[in-house]
Design an enzyme around this catalytic site. Sequence first.
Site, PDB file in Angstrom:
ATOM      1  N   LYS A  39      63.388  14.358  14.283  1.00 13.12           N
ATOM      2  CA  LYS A  39      63.858  13.671  13.085  1.00 13.12           C
ATOM      3  C   LYS A  39      62.601  13.328  12.275  1.00 13.12           C
ATOM      4  O   LYS A  39      61.922  12.337  12.564  1.00 13.12           O
ATOM      5  CB  LYS A  39      64.625  12.396  13.458  1.00 13.12           C
ATOM      6  CG  LYS A  39      65.222  11.654  12.267  1.00 13.12           C
ATOM      7  CD  LYS A  39      66.449  12.349  11.717  1.00 13.12           C
ATOM      8  CE  LYS A  39      67.091  11.532  10.598  1.00 13.12           C
ATOM      9  NZ  LYS A  39      68.318  12.141  10.088  1.00 13.12           N
ATOM     10  N   GLU A 111      66.414  17.659  12.197  1.00 12.75           N
ATOM     11  CA  GLU A 111      67.490  17.063  11.405  1.00 12.75           C
ATOM     12  C   GLU A 111      66.935  16.333  10.193  1.00 12.75           C
ATOM     13  O   GLU A 111      66.151  15.388  10.316  1.00 12.75           O
ATOM     14  CB  GLU A 111      68.319  16.087  12.250  1.00 12.75           C
ATOM     15  CG  GLU A 111      69.512  15.542  11.474  1.00 12.75           C
ATOM     16  CD  GLU A 111      70.204  14.381  12.158  1.00 12.75           C
ATOM     17  OE1 GLU A 111      70.949  13.659  11.469  1.00 12.75           O
ATOM     18  OE2 GLU A 111      69.998  14.194  13.371  1.00 12.75           O
ATOM     19  N   GLY A 112      67.347  16.762   9.021  1.00 17.81           N
ATOM     20  CA  GLY A 112      66.890  16.147   7.789  1.00 17.81           C
ATOM     21  C   GLY A 112      67.596  14.837   7.481  1.00 17.81           C
ATOM     22  O   GLY A 112      68.514  14.412   8.185  1.00 17.81           O
ATOM     23  N   ALA A 113      67.157  14.210   6.394  1.00 17.68           N
ATOM     24  CA  ALA A 113      67.779  12.977   5.901  1.00 17.68           C
ATOM     25  C   ALA A 113      68.552  13.327   4.635  1.00 17.68           C
ATOM     26  O   ALA A 113      67.970  13.805   3.662  1.00 17.68           O
ATOM     27  CB  ALA A 113      66.717  11.929   5.606  1.00 17.68           C
TER      28      ALA A 113
END
Length: 252
Positions: A39, A111-113
């Site tokens: 992350k 996993e992106g934001a």
Amino acid sequence: MNARILFVTGTNTDVGKTVATAAVASAALRAGRKVAVLKPGQTGVSPEEPGDAAEVRRLAGELTIRELVRYPEPLAPDTAARRAGMPYLSPAEVVTEVAELAATHDLVLVEGAGGLLVRYDDEGRTLADQARAVLDAGLPAEVLLIASAGLGTLNIVSLTAEALAARELPLVGVLVGSWPAEPGLAERCNLADLPRSADAPLLGALPERAGRAEDFAALAVTALAPALGGTWNAEHFEGAYRPDWGPLRSKG
């Protein structure tokens, strides 16, 4: 290097990216693969709280989790960093971490934001720039797009796909992050329209509240297509929900 590197992004916030990441991780673990979840930028979580990567581990099981920066307010990463007086995250930092994880794992999930073009710094660099930097470093990065099922999703899917194509980032496919128990006409039609909008295959549909499933590992396998390690079949699924168009009427 034999590791698969998969950047997970969404059409928006709250489309099920974390549960989708956990499902892909779970299927890979079930197949005996070594999995890591990164992350890059976590927002809206205090230092002592578990973040998205920890939620992936809770759902999927034993895997490596990493987090590069954490900002306390639930905002876009660049805004959250600026307001907190904390350093921005650079694509180079992501490349370094991804390369290290890829050297010792079979699958690395990043996993992106929020969505693909949410900013991470004051220069406007995004998850797309992070993925492009990983590719430019000679690593085999791909992108998985998590989409909502209902009205409005087709436009955002098309825009995201165009943004990826403009940056020459490979889109492996689209995954519905939350398929409703009682889908309406828009959701059922979108099963056929989503892959057309993305110019990429539909790779599964996670049922709503999948994160609360008693047997998440079994659910993950049945909700993901073989390209993501599951048994889900797009043709069979779409056939079960295909709308009844009724008789065609001639014009005039």
